[in-house]
Scaffold this motif. Sequence first.
Motif, PDB file in Angstrom:
ATOM      1  N   TYR A 159       0.838  -1.200   0.000  1.00 14.63           N
ATOM      2  CA  TYR A 159       0.000   0.000   0.000  1.00 14.63           C
ATOM      3  C   TYR A 159       0.878   1.257   0.000  1.00 14.63           C
ATOM      4  O   TYR A 159       0.675   2.179  -0.791  1.00 14.63           O
ATOM      5  CB  TYR A 159      -0.881  -0.054   1.240  1.00 14.63           C
TER       6      TYR A 159
ATOM      7  N   LYS B 101       4.283   5.295   9.535  1.00 12.93           N
ATOM      8  CA  LYS B 101       3.361   5.210   8.394  1.00 12.93           C
ATOM      9  C   LYS B 101       2.853   3.791   8.169  1.00 12.93           C
ATOM     10  O   LYS B 101       1.718   3.597   7.754  1.00 12.93           O
ATOM     11  CB  LYS B 101       4.080   5.689   7.125  1.00 12.93           C
TER      12      LYS B 101
ATOM     13  N   LEU C 164      -0.186   3.370   9.985  1.00 14.20           N
ATOM     14  CA  LEU C 164      -1.291   4.111   9.355  1.00 14.20           C
ATOM     15  C   LEU C 164      -1.847   3.329   8.167  1.00 14.20           C
ATOM     16  O   LEU C 164      -3.053   3.272   7.947  1.00 14.20           O
ATOM     17  CB  LEU C 164      -0.801   5.477   8.845  1.00 14.20           C
ATOM     18  N   TYR C 165      -0.942   2.740   7.385  1.00 12.23           N
ATOM     19  CA  TYR C 165      -1.391   1.971   6.218  1.00 12.23           C
ATOM     20  C   TYR C 165      -2.181   0.748   6.656  1.00 12.23           C
ATOM     21  O   TYR C 165      -3.185   0.384   6.031  1.00 12.23           O
ATOM     22  CB  TYR C 165      -0.194   1.550   5.367  1.00 12.23           C
TER      23      TYR C 165
ATOM     24  N   ALA D 165      -5.649   1.877   7.447  1.00  7.03           N
ATOM     25  CA  ALA D 165      -6.446   2.160   6.245  1.00  7.03           C
ATOM     26  C   ALA D 165      -6.952   0.858   5.626  1.00  7.03           C
ATOM     27  O   ALA D 165      -8.117   0.744   5.234  1.00  7.03           O
ATOM     28  CB  ALA D 165      -5.622   2.951   5.233  1.00  7.03           C
ATOM     29  N   LEU D 166      -6.065  -0.126   5.547  1.00  7.03           N
ATOM     30  CA  LEU D 166      -6.479  -1.403   4.955  1.00  7.03           C
ATOM     31  C   LEU D 166      -7.461  -2.146   5.859  1.00  7.03           C
ATOM     32  O   LEU D 166      -8.365  -2.822   5.365  1.00  7.03           O
ATOM     33  CB  LEU D 166      -5.247  -2.269   4.687  1.00  7.03           C
TER      34      LEU D 166
ATOM     35  N   TYR E 297      -7.570   4.385  -7.002  1.00 11.64           N
ATOM     36  CA  TYR E 297      -7.479   3.628  -5.753  1.00 11.64           C
ATOM     37  C   TYR E 297      -8.300   2.333  -5.842  1.00 11.64           C
ATOM     38  O   TYR E 297      -7.817   1.251  -5.516  1.00 11.64           O
ATOM     39  CB  TYR E 297      -8.004   4.520  -4.634  1.00 11.64           C
TER      40      TYR E 297
ATOM     41  N   ALA F 264     -11.046   7.285   2.297  1.00 11.91           N
ATOM     42  CA  ALA F 264      -9.741   6.701   2.659  1.00 11.91           C
ATOM     43  C   ALA F 264      -8.611   7.625   2.212  1.00 11.91           C
ATOM     44  O   ALA F 264      -7.647   7.869   2.949  1.00 11.91           O
ATOM     45  CB  ALA F 264      -9.588   5.320   2.025  1.00 11.91           C
TER      46      ALA F 264
ATOM     47  N   MET G 247      -5.772   9.989   4.416  1.00  9.36           N
ATOM     48  CA  MET G 247      -4.340   9.978   4.120  1.00  9.36           C
ATOM     49  C   MET G 247      -3.840  11.397   3.825  1.00  9.36           C
ATOM     50  O   MET G 247      -2.807  11.825   4.319  1.00  9.36           O
ATOM     51  CB  MET G 247      -4.133   9.079   2.898  1.00  9.36           C
TER      52      MET G 247
ATOM     53  N   LYS H 181      -3.392  13.506   6.893  1.00  6.04           N
ATOM     54  CA  LYS H 181      -2.181  13.229   7.662  1.00  6.04           C
ATOM     55  C   LYS H 181      -0.937  13.606   6.896  1.00  6.04           C
ATOM     56  O   LYS H 181       0.106  13.897   7.479  1.00  6.04           O
ATOM     57  CB  LYS H 181      -2.144  11.739   8.032  1.00  6.04           C
TER      58      LYS H 181
END
Lengths: 343, 343
Positions: free
Chosen positions: A167, A229, A232-233, A236-237, B167, B236, B240, B243
């Motif tokens: 990602y 990060k 954070l990823y 999101a996933l 995306y 989503a 991102m 941030k």
Amino acid sequence: MKCRVCRLPAVIDVRRHNANFCAEHFLRYCRQQVERAISAFDMLSEGERALVAVSGGKDSLAIWDLLVEAGFEADGLYVGLGIGEYSDRSADHARAFAEARGLRLLEIDLRDDHGYDVPTAAVATKRVPCSACGLSKRHVFDRAAIDGGYDALVTGHNLDDEAAVLYGNVLRWQTDYLARQRPVLPAEQGFPRKIKPLVRLSERETAAYCVLQGIDYLVEECPMAVGNKHLLYKDALNDMEQKSPGSKAEFYFGFLARAVDRFDNPDSGRSVLGACHRCGSPAESDLCAFCRLAERSSRADPVPVEFVLPKARHRRRRGERSPSAEAGPPTATVSPQSNGPAT
Amino acid sequence: MKCRVCRLPAVIDVRRHNANFCAEHFLRYCRQQVERAISAFDMLSEGERALVAVSGGKDSLAIWDLLVEAGFEADGLYVGLGIGEYSDRSADHARAFAEARGLRLLEIDLRDDHGYDVPTAAVATKRVPCSACGLSKRHVFDRAAIDGGYDALVTGHNLDDEAAVLYGNVLRWQTDYLARQRPVLPAEQGFPRKIKPLVRLSERETAAYCVLQGIDYLVEECPMAVGNKHLLYKDALNDMEQKSPGSKAEFYFGFLARAVDRFDNPDSGRSVLGACHRCGSPAESDLCAFCRLAERSSRADPVPVEFVLPKARHRRRRGERSPSAEAGPPTATVSPQSNGPAT
């Protein structure tokens, strides 16, 4: 909630497979997923020897356990990173696991064997801690696998790890990293074969595996990784997975099936590497990146871990002085998503 | 907060450019971004005639305004989709804009001109409404651009739209869609050139452009789109972006710079299309997809929009009967991310 296999009460649901399992059949499911990864990607053959990068966390202990159960000869390697009490506790878990099962655990300590630790390296080389740590671990693991004559270096990257790294690489279209994001990297020019047999299991599943197998793993995350990060990823996933179960696996395995080959670059790669003058490892210049980091870090005054924790980093940016006057404060740049060994 | 250009009080911040602007210089910034997109991607040359797909929303009115201001001859095309009062209000905004500026607005109404509307098509063809709508708009816009001899069909896709579609396509690695996700598609075999001159401006910026230019656009979103995946993807990416300002643009333009060409497939594409027996448009079989949809939908009893709103769809899945007994209830499949004209 009943087990998909035996209809007895289930202990866990795996939404992306639309399945529930009792303890026995969940453990069988985990073994099958690992066998399937190993065979689908030609990771390891019967009779080959593996070195497992072990941190004491759920993933590395689970894959070590699963490989041994599957009949592979697998030793462990624990690297002491010098991240305060977190490292002490990590080592305890790794040692206890190995001892209870009569397995061989190699140990290398960055401070004892190379004269530095991760917090000091972060400050001395102005890297974010995760970057200094990843570089150190990659080198030490690679070296040990080569020197020990192992057929493959095993890391505990699970589906969540791989999807999150993918990602991050996709958000920035880092094509060199994308080309190398595979569950197997073949041995080449002084680098060992690297394999990730947990890619078909999620983080939640490796944790459940450990619990059901009675593996006492270190639950806490590295204190220096907080807020990075990568996490954070993952969030999101996870949001996406929550709304649409299976989307995380579709993202990662779809990439392997239909996209990764498109990022191959025959001109890049490691074809032009020489040997590091100090350690003999593959290197782009006289010294490999690890030896450059080790040389610089081992000359610096030791930095306590508290000083490079995310909160402390934040304070220092607002004007506090670094304890290592020579090195100055670490910069706040983004850690590269090079997918170093997560253990 | 001061304007980056003139240091007078700013009215808007553009975080990804680390800039604030007063009204005058924000409008100039918008014009520059559109000029830059048009020139960087060879969208439109001096003297060429453009047809703008107009919905009455902020994006389509902004790009129509910007093109006319930049000196291009640009007509508008409004398509009546029959989405209840939402469509009535859309048309009002599109007509008022054209009338106030003395611009030419073509109008096509699906019900009057093709015998169906979007809610009816969704039920009759068991598509999700966004899919029936996208197919209808694509066909009607393409046809009108070709028949009117326009050099390019313009759609109001902004940076948020394009990033969200990318995306979704990346999450599923839909390589055919990825290959075609470009801000310009050249004219080929009966299809007009299609261009998206707003790709360098965000949704928030096109809205601000309209407000500052005194353009009275329809604020409400299409009621049938509520909760669709496109909006989830936007959320989503917005998280991102919040941030890490600039990450959305980096994702989209990084794809164009370093990845899109890798998805080219010389074997696929439109090289084998024939002509639709009914309308003459490019088609894969005797009838093009639009004529198949129109034929089926125009035979069905009209379906009121309330019946296909997300809530109503949900209710019906639990057992309510469809008003169109012949067609049956629409399935709940996912709308393809084919990036049809958003207007």
